[in-house]
Motif scaffolding. Structure first.
Motif, PDB file in Angstrom:
ATOM      1  N   LYS A  16       0.914  -1.127  -0.016  1.00  0.00           N
ATOM      2  CA  LYS A  16       0.077   0.041  -0.065  1.00  0.00           C
ATOM      3  C   LYS A  16       0.749   1.286   0.058  1.00  0.00           C
ATOM      4  CE  LYS A  16      -2.111  -1.157   3.827  1.00  0.00           C
ATOM      5  NZ  LYS A  16      -2.971  -1.282   4.896  1.00  0.00           N
ATOM      6  N   ASP A  31      -2.017   6.050   6.028  1.00  0.00           N
ATOM      7  CA  ASP A  31      -2.409   5.104   5.086  1.00  0.00           C
ATOM      8  C   ASP A  31      -3.183   5.881   4.018  1.00  0.00           C
ATOM      9  OD1 ASP A  31      -3.985   3.001   3.585  1.00  0.00           O
ATOM     10  OD2 ASP A  31      -3.483   1.839   5.017  1.00  0.00           O
ATOM     11  N   SER A  33      -4.939   4.765   1.177  1.00  0.00           N
ATOM     12  CA  SER A  33      -6.252   4.117   0.601  1.00  0.00           C
ATOM     13  C   SER A  33      -7.193   4.213   1.804  1.00  0.00           C
ATOM     14  CB  SER A  33      -5.761   2.728   0.325  1.00  0.00           C
ATOM     15  OG  SER A  33      -5.285   1.998   1.301  1.00  0.00           O
ATOM     16  N   GLN A  34      -6.942   4.106   2.980  1.00  0.00           N
ATOM     17  CA  GLN A  34      -7.830   4.056   4.090  1.00  0.00           C
ATOM     18  C   GLN A  34      -7.981   5.423   4.690  1.00  0.00           C
ATOM     19  OE1 GLN A  34      -9.615   1.410   4.884  1.00  0.00           O
ATOM     20  NE2 GLN A  34      -8.282   0.229   3.290  1.00  0.00           N
ATOM     21  N   GLN A  35      -7.154   6.543   4.507  1.00  0.00           N
ATOM     22  CA  GLN A  35      -7.249   7.757   5.232  1.00  0.00           C
ATOM     23  C   GLN A  35      -6.976   7.594   6.541  1.00  0.00           C
ATOM     24  OE1 GLN A  35      -7.364  10.883   3.211  1.00  0.00           O
ATOM     25  NE2 GLN A  35      -6.359   9.371   1.742  1.00  0.00           N
TER      26      GLN A  35
END
Length: 225
Positions: A16, A31, A33-35
């Motif tokens: 990621k 992160d 993608s996950q914020q």
């Protein structure tokens, strides 16, 4: 790796995308993608600048209160933060990791030097120790053998040299005052910098050509670092 549709863009080969940043009293990982943000190193005194060695899974940072360089292993709960360099560095001095030859570079505004040491420790060498006033940020391009840095002394500029300090050349001397942070686009081979006095983001090719002004919106760049 290069993107399938556009070779000038990078895509993630595995894993990621994350951003590691200093938060004074700790280091954090965002992160993308996950914020989501998580703390990866706790109880730093005043963490300022950092860089990361992906293969070794270690992060290195300068501390403006302790005046030294520290390191810690990421993802290992039993790993302790430890001192890498104890010399008296300045409050905003930069750091960069050569992930190919396993070296750590840093600027020292007090000594007016750029130094290097193996990530295993040992001997410290000054690769640039002449004609530096206030060396600030720096970045490395190990695949090409280049070292880049900013200097915000009486003659502010952005320079580059070989990673041993040879083949030194000046890239930018005009429309620059407080070049705080620099970063590299290793695909397009461009240097980017922020200027805290002029409130701009600028860019230039590794060879010093094709300079670009990215933005000069004061409200968005009050004091970029």
């Amino acid at each position: 790796k290069p993107g399938l549709k556009n070779p000038n863009q990078c895509t993630v080969a595995e894993g990621k995308v994350g951003i590691i940043f200093t938060h004074q009293a700790d280091l954090r990982l965002l992160d993308i993608s996950q914020q989501e943000t998580s703390v990866i190193v706790e109880d730093t005194r005043s963490a300022t600048n950092l860089d990361y060695h992906y293969r070794a899974k270690r992060v290195y940072w300068t501390d403006s209160e302790s005046k030294g360089i520290f390191q810690a292993e990421i993802g290992n709960e039993n790993s302790n933060m430890r001192v890498t360099v104890e010399e008296n560095i300045g409050a905003g001095d930069g750091i960069a990791v050569d992930w190919i030859c396993d070296n750590v570079y840093w600027t020292n505004g007090i000594r007016q030097t750029i130094s290097v040491m193996s990530i295993k420790g040992g001997h410290i060498a000054d690769v640039v120790d002449e004609e530096l006033e206030k060396p600030r940020s720096l970045a490395v391009f190990p695949a090409g053998g280049w070292l880049f840095w900013s200097d915000w002394g009486n003659f502010p500029r952005i320079e580059k040299s070989g990673m041993d300090g040879t083949t030194r050349s000046v890239l930018i001397t005009e429309n620059i005052m407080w070049p705080n942070g620099i970063s590299l686009d290793m695909v397009s081979e461009r240097v980017y910098w922020v200027d805290a006095k002029l409130h701009i983001i600028g860019s230039v090719g590794f060879d010093g050509t094709n300079r670009m002004l990215i933005t000069e919106e004061f409200s968005a760049l009050h004091h970029p670092f």
